[in-house]
Design a protein around this motif. Structure first.
Motif, PDB file in Angstrom:
ATOM      1  N   HIS A  23      31.358  63.154  33.733  1.00 17.44           N
ATOM      2  CA  HIS A  23      31.656  62.296  34.882  1.00 17.44           C
ATOM      3  C   HIS A  23      30.404  61.648  35.451  1.00 17.44           C
ATOM      4  O   HIS A  23      30.471  60.556  36.026  1.00 17.44           O
ATOM      5  CB  HIS A  23      32.382  63.113  35.949  1.00 17.44           C
ATOM      6  N   LEU A  24      29.251  62.293  35.305  1.00 11.79           N
ATOM      7  CA  LEU A  24      27.999  61.635  35.692  1.00 11.79           C
ATOM      8  C   LEU A  24      27.736  60.425  34.798  1.00 11.79           C
ATOM      9  O   LEU A  24      27.286  59.368  35.283  1.00 11.79           O
ATOM     10  CB  LEU A  24      26.837  62.626  35.616  1.00 11.79           C
ATOM     11  N   LEU A  25      27.988  60.579  33.500  1.00  6.52           N
ATOM     12  CA  LEU A  25      27.838  59.441  32.601  1.00  6.52           C
ATOM     13  C   LEU A  25      28.834  58.340  32.942  1.00  6.52           C
ATOM     14  O   LEU A  25      28.506  57.145  32.866  1.00  6.52           O
ATOM     15  CB  LEU A  25      28.028  59.897  31.151  1.00  6.52           C
ATOM     16  N   TRP A  26      30.052  58.711  33.325  1.00  3.17           N
ATOM     17  CA  TRP A  26      31.059  57.717  33.716  1.00  3.17           C
ATOM     18  C   TRP A  26      30.609  56.932  34.941  1.00  3.17           C
ATOM     19  O   TRP A  26      30.698  55.703  34.978  1.00  3.17           O
ATOM     20  CB  TRP A  26      32.377  58.433  33.992  1.00  3.17           C
ATOM     21  N   MET A  27      30.102  57.634  35.936  1.00  4.17           N
ATOM     22  CA  MET A  27      29.636  56.954  37.148  1.00  4.17           C
ATOM     23  C   MET A  27      28.400  56.096  36.872  1.00  4.17           C
ATOM     24  O   MET A  27      28.267  54.996  37.407  1.00  4.17           O
ATOM     25  CB  MET A  27      29.341  57.980  38.242  1.00  4.17           C
ATOM     26  N   ALA A  28      27.493  56.583  36.012  1.00  2.00           N
ATOM     27  CA  ALA A  28      26.310  55.790  35.674  1.00  2.00           C
ATOM     28  C   ALA A  28      26.701  54.520  34.926  1.00  2.00           C
ATOM     29  O   ALA A  28      26.127  53.445  35.162  1.00  2.00           O
ATOM     30  CB  ALA A  28      25.347  56.631  34.844  1.00  2.00           C
ATOM     31  N   ALA A  29      27.691  54.612  34.042  1.00  2.00           N
ATOM     32  CA  ALA A  29      28.129  53.432  33.304  1.00  2.00           C
ATOM     33  C   ALA A  29      28.788  52.409  34.232  1.00  2.00           C
ATOM     34  O   ALA A  29      28.538  51.201  34.118  1.00  2.00           O
ATOM     35  CB  ALA A  29      29.104  53.853  32.205  1.00  2.00           C
ATOM     36  N   GLY A  87      47.749  61.290  30.041  1.00  2.00           N
ATOM     37  CA  GLY A  87      47.054  60.517  29.017  1.00  2.00           C
ATOM     38  C   GLY A  87      46.880  59.062  29.407  1.00  2.00           C
ATOM     39  O   GLY A  87      45.822  58.462  29.169  1.00  2.00           O
ATOM     40  N   LEU A  88      47.907  58.469  30.036  1.00  2.00           N
ATOM     41  CA  LEU A  88      47.796  57.079  30.472  1.00  2.00           C
ATOM     42  C   LEU A  88      46.753  56.924  31.570  1.00  2.00           C
ATOM     43  O   LEU A  88      45.953  55.977  31.559  1.00  2.00           O
ATOM     44  CB  LEU A  88      49.159  56.593  30.959  1.00  2.00           C
ATOM     45  N   LEU A  89      46.744  57.851  32.539  1.00  2.00           N
ATOM     46  CA  LEU A  89      45.734  57.769  33.601  1.00  2.00           C
ATOM     47  C   LEU A  89      44.336  57.989  33.043  1.00  2.00           C
ATOM     48  O   LEU A  89      43.367  57.359  33.497  1.00  2.00           O
ATOM     49  CB  LEU A  89      46.043  58.809  34.680  1.00  2.00           C
ATOM     50  N   ASP A  90      44.209  58.864  32.084  1.00  2.00           N
ATOM     51  CA  ASP A  90      42.904  59.105  31.465  1.00  2.00           C
ATOM     52  C   ASP A  90      42.414  57.858  30.729  1.00  2.00           C
ATOM     53  O   ASP A  90      41.234  57.486  30.834  1.00  2.00           O
ATOM     54  CB  ASP A  90      43.024  60.292  30.507  1.00  2.00           C
ATOM     55  N   ALA A  91      43.311  57.195  29.993  1.00  2.00           N
ATOM     56  CA  ALA A  91      42.925  55.958  29.305  1.00  2.00           C
ATOM     57  C   ALA A  91      42.577  54.862  30.298  1.00  2.00           C
ATOM     58  O   ALA A  91      41.652  54.063  30.065  1.00  2.00           O
ATOM     59  CB  ALA A  91      44.059  55.502  28.383  1.00  2.00           C
ATOM     60  N   LEU A  92      43.275  54.814  31.430  1.00  2.00           N
ATOM     61  CA  LEU A  92      42.959  53.813  32.445  1.00  2.00           C
ATOM     62  C   LEU A  92      41.574  54.049  33.035  1.00  2.00           C
ATOM     63  O   LEU A  92      40.819  53.096  33.276  1.00  2.00           O
ATOM     64  CB  LEU A  92      44.023  53.851  33.540  1.00  2.00           C
ATOM     65  N   ALA A  93      41.220  55.325  33.251  1.00  2.00           N
ATOM     66  CA  ALA A  93      39.924  55.632  33.848  1.00  2.00           C
ATOM     67  C   ALA A  93      38.769  55.357  32.898  1.00  2.00           C
ATOM     68  O   ALA A  93      37.717  54.841  33.306  1.00  2.00           O
ATOM     69  CB  ALA A  93      39.894  57.090  34.307  1.00  2.00           C
ATOM     70  N   TRP A  94      38.935  55.696  31.610  1.00  2.00           N
ATOM     71  CA  TRP A  94      37.825  55.599  30.676  1.00  2.00           C
ATOM     72  C   TRP A  94      37.781  54.282  29.911  1.00  2.00           C
ATOM     73  O   TRP A  94      36.732  53.933  29.377  1.00  2.00           O
ATOM     74  CB  TRP A  94      37.886  56.751  29.665  1.00  2.00           C
ATOM     75  N   VAL A  95      38.899  53.545  29.866  1.00  2.00           N
ATOM     76  CA  VAL A  95      38.926  52.283  29.127  1.00  2.00           C
ATOM     77  C   VAL A  95      39.347  51.125  30.019  1.00  2.00           C
ATOM     78  O   VAL A  95      38.675  50.087  30.072  1.00  2.00           O
ATOM     79  CB  VAL A  95      39.867  52.375  27.901  1.00  2.00           C
ATOM     80  N   GLY A  96      40.452  51.270  30.733  1.00  2.00           N
ATOM     81  CA  GLY A  96      40.996  50.150  31.504  1.00  2.00           C
ATOM     82  C   GLY A  96      40.110  49.705  32.641  1.00  2.00           C
ATOM     83  O   GLY A  96      39.802  48.510  32.776  1.00  2.00           O
ATOM     84  N   LEU A  97      39.676  50.655  33.479  1.00  2.00           N
ATOM     85  CA  LEU A  97      38.836  50.299  34.633  1.00  2.00           C
ATOM     86  C   LEU A  97      37.499  49.687  34.211  1.00  2.00           C
ATOM     87  O   LEU A  97      37.096  48.649  34.748  1.00  2.00           O
ATOM     88  CB  LEU A  97      38.623  51.532  35.516  1.00  2.00           C
ATOM     89  N   PRO A  98      36.747  50.286  33.259  1.00  2.00           N
ATOM     90  CA  PRO A  98      35.508  49.625  32.823  1.00  2.00           C
ATOM     91  C   PRO A  98      35.751  48.245  32.209  1.00  2.00           C
ATOM     92  O   PRO A  98      34.936  47.324  32.415  1.00  2.00           O
ATOM     93  CB  PRO A  98      34.939  50.599  31.783  1.00  2.00           C
ATOM     94  N   ALA A  99      36.857  48.059  31.476  1.00  2.00           N
ATOM     95  CA  ALA A  99      37.134  46.752  30.891  1.00  2.00           C
ATOM     96  C   ALA A  99      37.402  45.705  31.974  1.00  2.00           C
ATOM     97  O   ALA A  99      36.927  44.558  31.869  1.00  2.00           O
ATOM     98  CB  ALA A  99      38.326  46.850  29.939  1.00  2.00           C
ATOM     99  N   MET A 100      38.142  46.093  33.012  1.00  2.00           N
ATOM    100  CA  MET A 100      38.408  45.154  34.104  1.00  2.00           C
ATOM    101  C   MET A 100      37.128  44.794  34.852  1.00  2.00           C
ATOM    102  O   MET A 100      36.911  43.631  35.218  1.00  2.00           O
ATOM    103  CB  MET A 100      39.453  45.739  35.046  1.00  2.00           C
ATOM    104  N   LEU A 101      36.264  45.777  35.078  1.00  2.00           N
ATOM    105  CA  LEU A 101      34.985  45.483  35.734  1.00  2.00           C
ATOM    106  C   LEU A 101      34.122  44.572  34.863  1.00  2.00           C
ATOM    107  O   LEU A 101      33.451  43.658  35.374  1.00  2.00           O
ATOM    108  CB  LEU A 101      34.240  46.784  36.029  1.00  2.00           C
TER     109      LEU A 101
END
Length: 467
Positions: A23-29, A87-101
Motif C-alpha cells: 500500500h505504500l507503493l500504491w500511494m507513492a505511485a 475482486g472488482l473493487l480490488d481491480a478498480l483500486a489497482w488498475v481503474g483508479l490509476p488509469a483514470m488519474l
C-alpha cells in the motif's frame, strides 16, 4: 461490505509487512501521477511502483485466499458473490483508479499501461495459487537480463503494435482462469502429508489448508510417495525377520522421514541438478563468475531442510503419541533418545546434498579450485548441519523465534564458509583445512551433544499445538 472488508484484511493480518509495503507503493505511485509532470519518464516511474506493489499484494492475497477457500467456506451465504465484488473493487483500486488519474493528467499509452498493471496483478495472483506459474515467466526474465538490447527492441516494437493490448489482456485472463479454477473448485480434502517429508512442492502449507498441486507436482509427489512406501515395506520386512536396535531405529526413520532414503535422495538431487544446470548454462555463463559462490549456495540449500524440524515435530505431537505407545519405551529418556537418533541422519544427508551440488557446480562453472570448494563445503555443511539440527530441535517454539534462530544460523554458517575459504587458500589444505575442521566440527558436535542432553531431559509432549 463487512465481508469484503474482512477479505481485504486477510493478507494485512497474516502478512502485515507485505500489506504495508504494497500500500505504500500504491500511494507513492498515485502521488507520482498526481503531482509529477505528465512526462513519459515520470509515468514509467509511477507505473513501475504500482506494478511492483500490485504483484506483491496479489501474491500475498492469493496465498491467504487459497487457505480461506475451503469446501466448508463455500457454505457461507453469498460467499462467491462477495468474493467477486471484492475482486472488482480490488481491480478498480489497482488498475481503474490509476488509469483514470493517468488519463486526467494526459499520460501517454494509458490503455497499454492499464493492461500491464492488470497483467502484473494477475501474474502475482496466479503465482500465489499455482507456484509453477513462475516457471513460465522465469525464462523471459533471464532472457531480458542476458540480452537487454534485444529486450529493448522488443519493447519498442510492442509499443507500436496494435496486437500488444489484446495479447496482454488475453494473457491476464488466462492467468486468472488458471488461478481461480482450482481455488473455486469444491472437492474433498486430500490426505495430509508428513510434516517432515523431504520435498517442497506445496504440500506442507499449514494445518487446515488444502494444498494446490499442479499435474507435474502431483506426478513428482507420486514418485516420492511410491519410493517412501517401498522403503518402509523393506525396513518393516527386515525388522520382522531379525528384530534389532539398529533396524528398529531405521524403521522409526522411515516413519518420521519418509523421503530421506537412498532412492529418494538420489531423485531429489537429480531434479535439483536439472534446474541448476539450466540456470547456470542460461543465466550464469559468464567469464568472470566466482565459482566459490556455488559452494555457499549448496550449503544454504542443505541447511534449508532443518527449520522444518521444529515446526514439523510440533505439528506431529498428536501422532507421536501412537509412536510412543508402539515403541513402549521403559523411560521417557529412551523415547527422546530414539527420536534424536532418528533425526540425526539429516546431518549426513545434508552434507551429501551440499557436496553433490558443489561437485555439479564445479563441473558447470569450470572452477579452478575444486578441491578447496569440496573440502570447505564438506566441513562447513557438516558443522552447520549439526548446529542447525541442535537449535531447531530444542529451540524456540514460536514461529518468530524460530525464524530469528534460523537467520542467525544461516549468517553464522556463511561467515564460517567464507572464513574457511580464506583459511584454506592461505594456509593450505593440510593446516588450514585441519584448523577449519577442528573449530567447525568441534563447535557443531558440542552444540549437538548439549541439545541432545536437553532434549532427553524434556518430557514428551503430545498436545495439539495452538494455531
Amino acid at each position: 461490505m463487512r465481508a469484503i472488508a474482512q477479505l481485504w484484511l486477510l493478507p494485512c493480518r497474516q502478512m502485515p509487512l507485505l500489506g504495508i509495503l504494497a500500500h505504500l507503493l500504491w500511494m507513492a505511485a498515485l502521488a507520482c501521477l498526481v503531482w509529477m509532470t505528465p512526462h513519459p519518464a515520470d509515468a514509467a516511474l509511477g507505473a513501475g511502483l504500482l506494478a511492483m506493489g500490485s504483484w506483491f499484494w496479489h501474491l500475498g492475497l492469493a496465498t491467504t485466499l487459497r487457505g480461506a477457500c475451503q469446501p466448508e467456506t463455500f457454505l457461507l451465504p453469498a460467499f462467491r458473490r462477495r468474493l467477486a465484488a471484492f475482486g472488482l473493487l480490488d481491480a478498480l483500486a489497482w488498475v481503474g483508479l490509476p488509469a483514470m488519474l493517468a488519463l486526467a493528467r494526459g499520460v501517454p499509452h494509458v490503455p497499454l499501461g492499464a493492461a500491464l498493471l492488470l497483467l502484473a496483478g494477475a501474474m502475482g495472483f496466479a503465482m500465489g495459487v499455482e507456484r509453477w506459474v513462475s516457471l513460465l515467466f522465469w525464462p523471459l526474465l533471464v532472457l531480458a537480463g542476458w540480452m537487454p538490447g534485444l529486450a529493448g527492441v522488443i519493447v519498442q516494437d510492442a509499443l507500436n503494435s496494435p496486437l500488444t493490448l489484446p495479447l496482454l489482456l488475453l494473457v491476464a485472463a488466462l492467468l486468472l482462469r488458471v488461478a481461480l479454477r482450482p481455488m473455486l473448485q469444491v472437492a474433498d480434502r486430500p490426505p495430509d502429508a508428513s510434516p517432515l517429508e523431504g520435498i517442497a512442492l506445496g504440500r506442507n502449507v499449514g494445518t487446515g489448508t488444502a494444498p494446490r498441486r499442479s499435474a507435474l507436482g502431483q506426478r513428482i509427489e507420486g514418485w516420492f510417495d511410491a519410493i517412501a512406501q517401498q522403503a518402509m515395506d523393506r525396513a518393516l520386512a527386515r525388522y520382522r525377520e531379525q528384530p534389532s536396535a539398529s533396524r528398529r531405529r531405521t524403521l522409526v526413520r522411515r516413519l518420521l522421514l519418509p523421503h530421506d532414503n537412498a532412492a529418494a535422495i538420489g531423485l531429489r538431487i537429480a531434479i535439483m541438478a536439472v534446474f541448476a544446470t539450466l540456470y547456470v548454462v542460461v543465466a550464469l555463463h559468464r567469464q568472470h563468475f566466482n565459482a566459490t559462490v556455488v559452494g555457499a549456495y549448496a550449503v544454504l540449500i542443505a541447511l534449508a531442510r532443518f527449520p522444518q524440524i521444529g515446526r514439523g515435530m510440533q505439528r506431529m505431537r498428536p501422532n507421536l503419541a501412537d509412536l510412543y505407545l508402539t515403541l513402549a519405551p521403559t523411560t521417557r529418556t529412551e523415547y527422546q533418545q530414539t527420536l534424536a537418533d532418528a533425526l540425526l541422519v539429516l546431518v549426513p544427508i545434508g552434507t551429501l546434498t551440499a557436496v553433490a551440488y558443489t561437485a555439479l557446480g564445479i563441473v558447470l562453472t569450470h572452477a579452478t579450485q575444486p578441491g578447496l570448494m569440496l573440502l570447505v563445503t564438506l566441513v562447513v555443511a557438516t558443522g552447520g548441519g549439526l548446529v542447525a539440527l541442535a537449535v531447531h530441535l530444542v529451540g524456540p517454539q514460536h514461529a518468530v523465534g524460530r525464524q530469528l534462530v534460523n537467520a542467525a544460523v544461516l549468517m553464522g554458517t556463511m561467515a564460517v564458509y567464507w572464513g574457511g575459504v580464506w583459511l584454506v587458500d592461505t594456509l593450505g589444505y593440510g593446516f588450514g583445512g585441519g584448523l577449519l575442521a577442528l573449530v567447525t566440527l568441534g563447535f557443531g558436535l558440542g552444540a549437538w551433544f548439549a541439545a541432545q542432553r536437553e532434549y532427553q531431559r524434556r518430557a514428551p509432549c503430545f498436545e495439539t499445538p495452538l494455531a
